[in-house]
Design an enzyme around this catalytic site. Structure first.
Site, PDB file in Angstrom:
ATOM      1  N   ARG A  11      11.881  -1.533  -2.134  1.00  0.00           N
ATOM      2  CA  ARG A  11      12.222  -0.626  -1.047  1.00  0.00           C
ATOM      3  C   ARG A  11      13.732  -0.430  -1.018  1.00  0.00           C
ATOM      4  O   ARG A  11      14.485  -1.354  -1.337  1.00  0.00           O
ATOM      5  CB  ARG A  11      11.789  -1.225   0.301  1.00  0.00           C
ATOM      6  CG  ARG A  11      10.308  -1.131   0.569  1.00  0.00           C
ATOM      7  CD  ARG A  11       9.976  -1.617   1.970  1.00  0.00           C
ATOM      8  NE  ARG A  11      10.220  -3.035   2.135  1.00  0.00           N
ATOM      9  CZ  ARG A  11      11.286  -3.565   2.675  1.00  0.00           C
ATOM     10  NH1 ARG A  11      12.251  -2.783   3.157  1.00  0.00           N
ATOM     11  NH2 ARG A  11      11.439  -4.862   2.772  1.00  0.00           N
ATOM     12  N   TYR A  29       7.873   3.906  -5.897  1.00  0.00           N
ATOM     13  CA  TYR A  29       7.555   2.490  -5.727  1.00  0.00           C
ATOM     14  C   TYR A  29       7.112   2.098  -4.321  1.00  0.00           C
ATOM     15  O   TYR A  29       7.765   2.451  -3.338  1.00  0.00           O
ATOM     16  CB  TYR A  29       8.778   1.627  -6.093  1.00  0.00           C
ATOM     17  CG  TYR A  29       8.393   0.208  -6.397  1.00  0.00           C
ATOM     18  CD1 TYR A  29       7.957  -0.139  -7.663  1.00  0.00           C
ATOM     19  CD2 TYR A  29       8.405  -0.768  -5.415  1.00  0.00           C
ATOM     20  CE1 TYR A  29       7.564  -1.436  -7.946  1.00  0.00           C
ATOM     21  CE2 TYR A  29       8.010  -2.066  -5.687  1.00  0.00           C
ATOM     22  CZ  TYR A  29       7.597  -2.386  -6.960  1.00  0.00           C
ATOM     23  OH  TYR A  29       7.197  -3.670  -7.246  1.00  0.00           O
ATOM     24  N   LYS A  58       4.810   1.007   5.280  1.00  0.00           N
ATOM     25  CA  LYS A  58       6.016   0.744   6.074  1.00  0.00           C
ATOM     26  C   LYS A  58       6.432   1.976   6.876  1.00  0.00           C
ATOM     27  O   LYS A  58       6.840   1.865   8.027  1.00  0.00           O
ATOM     28  CB  LYS A  58       7.158   0.316   5.157  1.00  0.00           C
ATOM     29  CG  LYS A  58       6.838  -0.886   4.293  1.00  0.00           C
ATOM     30  CD  LYS A  58       6.487  -2.098   5.107  1.00  0.00           C
ATOM     31  CE  LYS A  58       6.330  -3.321   4.234  1.00  0.00           C
ATOM     32  NZ  LYS A  58       5.966  -4.511   5.024  1.00  0.00           N
ATOM     33  N   HIS A  65       5.296  -6.210  12.001  1.00  0.00           N
ATOM     34  CA  HIS A  65       5.302  -6.681  10.604  1.00  0.00           C
ATOM     35  C   HIS A  65       4.732  -8.103  10.592  1.00  0.00           C
ATOM     36  O   HIS A  65       5.456  -9.073  10.403  1.00  0.00           O
ATOM     37  CB  HIS A  65       6.749  -6.655  10.103  1.00  0.00           C
ATOM     38  CG  HIS A  65       6.898  -6.844   8.644  1.00  0.00           C
ATOM     39  ND1 HIS A  65       8.058  -7.320   8.066  1.00  0.00           N
ATOM     40  CD2 HIS A  65       6.051  -6.629   7.607  1.00  0.00           C
ATOM     41  CE1 HIS A  65       7.919  -7.374   6.756  1.00  0.00           C
ATOM     42  NE2 HIS A  65       6.718  -6.975   6.454  1.00  0.00           N
ATOM     43  N   SER A  73      10.143  -9.909   4.582  1.00  0.00           N
ATOM     44  CA  SER A  73       9.456  -9.622   3.325  1.00  0.00           C
ATOM     45  C   SER A  73       9.668 -10.757   2.317  1.00  0.00           C
ATOM     46  O   SER A  73      10.755 -11.324   2.231  1.00  0.00           O
ATOM     47  CB  SER A  73       9.999  -8.335   2.740  1.00  0.00           C
ATOM     48  OG  SER A  73       9.940  -7.320   3.716  1.00  0.00           O
ATOM     49  N   CYS A 127       8.444 -13.845   2.172  1.00  0.00           N
ATOM     50  CA  CYS A 127       8.641 -15.199   2.702  1.00  0.00           C
ATOM     51  C   CYS A 127       7.304 -15.922   2.803  1.00  0.00           C
ATOM     52  O   CYS A 127       7.096 -16.763   3.676  1.00  0.00           O
ATOM     53  CB  CYS A 127       9.298 -15.156   4.074  1.00  0.00           C
ATOM     54  SG  CYS A 127      11.056 -14.809   4.009  1.00  0.00           S
ATOM     55  N   ASP A 171       0.102  -8.266   6.336  1.00  0.00           N
ATOM     56  CA  ASP A 171       1.439  -7.660   6.438  1.00  0.00           C
ATOM     57  C   ASP A 171       1.718  -6.954   7.765  1.00  0.00           C
ATOM     58  O   ASP A 171       2.836  -6.985   8.233  1.00  0.00           O
ATOM     59  CB  ASP A 171       1.632  -6.664   5.282  1.00  0.00           C
ATOM     60  CG  ASP A 171       3.085  -6.273   5.089  1.00  0.00           C
ATOM     61  OD1 ASP A 171       3.949  -7.161   5.166  1.00  0.00           O
ATOM     62  OD2 ASP A 171       3.364  -5.078   4.857  1.00  0.00           O
ATOM     63  N   ARG A 206       4.303  -6.747  -8.040  1.00  0.00           N
ATOM     64  CA  ARG A 206       3.296  -6.693  -6.978  1.00  0.00           C
ATOM     65  C   ARG A 206       1.881  -6.591  -7.510  1.00  0.00           C
ATOM     66  O   ARG A 206       1.658  -6.156  -8.640  1.00  0.00           O
ATOM     67  CB  ARG A 206       3.554  -5.449  -6.118  1.00  0.00           C
ATOM     68  CG  ARG A 206       4.907  -5.411  -5.440  1.00  0.00           C
ATOM     69  CD  ARG A 206       4.938  -6.315  -4.240  1.00  0.00           C
ATOM     70  NE  ARG A 206       6.207  -6.278  -3.549  1.00  0.00           N
ATOM     71  CZ  ARG A 206       6.332  -6.334  -2.220  1.00  0.00           C
ATOM     72  NH1 ARG A 206       5.279  -6.406  -1.457  1.00  0.00           N
ATOM     73  NH2 ARG A 206       7.516  -6.334  -1.656  1.00  0.00           N
TER      74      ARG A 206
HETATM   75  C1  OXD Z   1       7.649  -5.729   2.355  1.00  0.00           C
HETATM   76  C2  OXD Z   1       6.283  -5.517   1.847  1.00  0.00           C
HETATM   77  O1  OXD Z   1       8.611  -5.374   1.656  1.00  0.00           O
HETATM   78  O2  OXD Z   1       5.350  -5.964   2.523  1.00  0.00           O
HETATM   79  O3  OXD Z   1       7.785  -6.248   3.456  1.00  0.00           O
HETATM   80  O4  OXD Z   1       6.111  -4.901   0.801  1.00  0.00           O
HETATM   81 MN    MN Z   2       5.955  -6.606   4.461  1.00  0.00          MN
END
Ligand code: OXD
Ligand code: MN
Length: 616
Positions: free
Chosen positions: A92, A231, A240, A260, A282, A284, A307, A399
């Site tokens: 991102r 992406y 998001k 989130h 993100s 974690c 998420d 991913r």
């Molecule tokens: C993030 C995702 O970047 O979930 O938080 O992809």
């Molecule tokens: Mn996320």
């Protein structure tokens, strides 16, 4: 430009894509909008996504033929694919993400604001002709079960088949949603182009994109316009962009929360269910917690979401939550047999991998998948790789995209709303923040959420490891002024009569020698167990200046080999360094001027007082 039904070639993907046979004023509005966008972007063809399995198969096959996807070995990883993006399109892009509210102060200091009319001018220039030589896909999508009471719908227009395939996993797409639009359901407009028009006869590249990237949100008109990136969060606009940035604005206006957060049901040995939502920045370990395999005997965790959670006060005074997504777009590195066996099992088939490494026998690999590193791989860039190459084989933000229903831990009723018992705020903190702390009130919990900071990860651009504020793990995802968002949290709390308890957790504290003090992963169930027993009024806690921590003996450590000194360090609250944090919190709050709610200023003052007293 031609409509799919008039296409002379009716094999492969072009056999699909006809506009649904729907009529009426509401559907005509959608058709008009598609026509208007098509006139601007000038695609060769318009394809309406029906969401049928045959269409999905044809779409994936067309991407294999084009080279965007590599089909993996069908015996090892049935119906699964690998995509490789370009080096400049791997995460991102927060610096290229914009909130274009009419007034700058409504975007607030944590967002990149641009004047909406200026931005519309810029976008018109960028998008003009941007789909030449390509297909414009119309993707009607639902976040939450199609037609569900807490669901919202949108339409993504995109020239990226990769985005279409990803949307097909991450959301519910197709005719049923178009039907709802025709019946008059409100919907949100989202537009995406990779920004790489093809000249007549020009061959396409494997990963088209544009160096000039813009991910733009118009909160006043509830629109998303994304240009230049193919992406993840830049291209799967339902995630998001819609389910967080735009939905947070809708939630502000309608009295609910778009967060989130992962969502789980933890079931105790006695069979009692606790519903927990947890916000982490993100990368974690959200997916790991969402699919936790507890080491504590008798405990079970069911996954509801990994998420995003949409949370709404119910008539019973509780907060009810759904996972609006239908799939997981998880970070691959660190997801392995020993760390998250459930995720590995979920990935056995029907997966789109992005930027992981390829094994010589056509399967995938990434750092942490297995304890042993393969001797030879093709890395995420497509180059030969050996363990001596001195670089990761998979990109750190590589991913997997997989349907939620494939997780062995998925809850049988994961598409339904659940009443929240606890909310967790976490971050990646090597120092200071204890393993678990309970807030003493809703306002204190909101203060905890508002003051989270965490070490940067590879999920977005920036220096990995650097500490940054990430309130509610929403810093990159809040579609309006975050100080107003804090106030909205306080307001939602004031409207509910049976609020969940709030906790701060930190699995990542390190000793002076750089070692993690807590084993994490399945052992985090011990913290969940304590939280559940606190919610049930059955576990003892003691007060510290920063909140309540487990009383001696109340955290179940049976069978766990953690040194006493480490345990002490895990819960140590050092007043001096917390006073430093309080100073930084004040500086952070000051960036919002007088918009920070008084309740949070009061919380900060009270924290300082407690810390001063403790310092003596
Ligand atoms: C993030 C995702 O970047 O979930 O938080 O992809
Ligand atoms: Mn996320």
């Amino acid at each position: 430009m031609i409509d799919a039904q008039n296409d002379t070639q009716t094999t492969g993907l072009s056999a699909y894509g006809a506009r649904p046979a729907l009529s009426g004023v509401a559907f005509a509005r959608l058709v008009d909008w598609v026509d208007e966008i098509a006139a601007l972007m000038q695609p060769d063809r318009v394809h309406w996504v029906s969401g049928s399995p045959d269409e999905t198969a044809a779409l994936l096959e067309s991407m294999v033929a084009q080279g965007t996807l590599i089909r993996l070995n069908d015996e090892k990883r049935p119906n699964s694919f690998l995509a490789r993006s370009t080096e400049d399109d791997v995460a991102r892009l927060e610096s290229r993400t914009f909130i274009c509210s009419e007034r700058e102060e409504d975007a607030g200091p944590t967002n990149n604001w641009r004047d909406p009319s200026e931005m519309r001018g810029t976008l018109a220039g960028l998008f003009r002709g941007s789909m030449r030589g390509r297909t414009l896909f119309v993707v009607p999508f639902s976040m939450g079960r199609t037609g569900g009471p807490l669901s919202h719908i949108g339409v993504q227009l995109t020239d990226s088949p990769y985005a279409v395939a990803s949307m097909g996993v991450m959301t519910r797409v197709g005719d049923e949603v178009a039907q709802l639009i025709a019946e008059g359901a409100p919907w949100v407009r989202t537009v995406h182009s990779v920004g790489a028009p093809l000249a007549e006869g020009e061959a396409d590249v494997v990963w088209p994109s544009n160096p000039d990237k813009h991910i733009v949100h118009f909160p006043d008109t509830l629109e998303v316009w994304s240009f230049g990136s193919g992406y993840g969060g830049n291209a799967i606009l339902a995630k998001k962009c819609f389910a967080l940035r735009i939905a947070s604005v809708i939630g502000r206006d309608e009295g609910w929360l778009a967060e989130h957060m992962l969502l789980i049901r933890a079931v105790s040995p006695e069979g009692r269910a606790f519903h927990i939502a947890a916000a982490f920045p993100s990368a974690c370990g959200k997916t790991n917690l969402a699919m936790l395999r507890p080491t504590l005997p008798g405990w079970r965790v069911e996954t509801i979401g990994d998420d995003i959670a949409w949370i709404r006060p119910g008539e019973d005074g509780r907060l009810w939550a759904i996972n609006p997504e239908a799939g997981f777009f998880g970070v691959a590195p660190g997801t392995g047999e020993s760390t998250n066996a459930a995720a590995v099992e979920a990935l056995r088939e029907n997966v789109i991998f992005t930027n992981v490494a390829l094994t010589p026998d056509g399967d995938v690999w990434w750092e942490g998948l297995t304890d042993e590193t393969p001797e030879r791989l093709i890395d995420w860039r497509g180059d030969d790789w050996t363990p001596d190459s001195g670089r990761p084989a998979a990109h750190p933000n590589s991913r997997f995209t997989v349907a939620a229903s494939q997780s062995p831990t998925i809850s049988p009723d994961w598409e339904d709303a659940v009443p929240l018992d606890a909310i967790l705020f976490g971050g990646r903190r090597a120092t200071n923040v204890p393993l678990v702390v309970e807030a003493s009130s809703w306002e204190h919990g909101v203060f905890m959420g508002a003051t989270i900071s965490s070490e940067r990860t590879a999920a977005a651009e920036g220096t990995v490891g650097e500490l940054r504020r990430d309130p509610f793990a929403m810093m990159p995802f809040c579609g309006y002024n975050m100080a107003d968002y804090f106030a909205h949290w306080i307001r939602v709390g004031a409207r509910a009569s049976r609020l969940p308890a709030v906790f701060q957790v930190n699995w990542f504290r390190k000793g002076d020698d750089g070692r993690f003090l807590w084993p994490g992963f399945g052992e985090n169930a011990r913290v969940i167990d304590w939280i559940a027993r606190r919610v049930a009024g059955e576990a003892e806690a003691i007060e510290t200046p920063v909140g309540r921590v487990p009383a001696a003996g109340s955290l179940d450590l049976d069978g766990l080999d953690v040194r006493d000194a480490d345990l002490e360090e895990l819960f140590r609250v050092d007043p001096a360094s917390w006073l430093d944090e309080a100073r930084l919190t004040e500086e952070f709050f000051d960036t919002f001027g007088d918009r920070v709610p008084a309740e949070l200023r009061e919380q900060l003052a009270a924290l300082r007082e407690r810390l001063e007293t403790a310092r003596g």
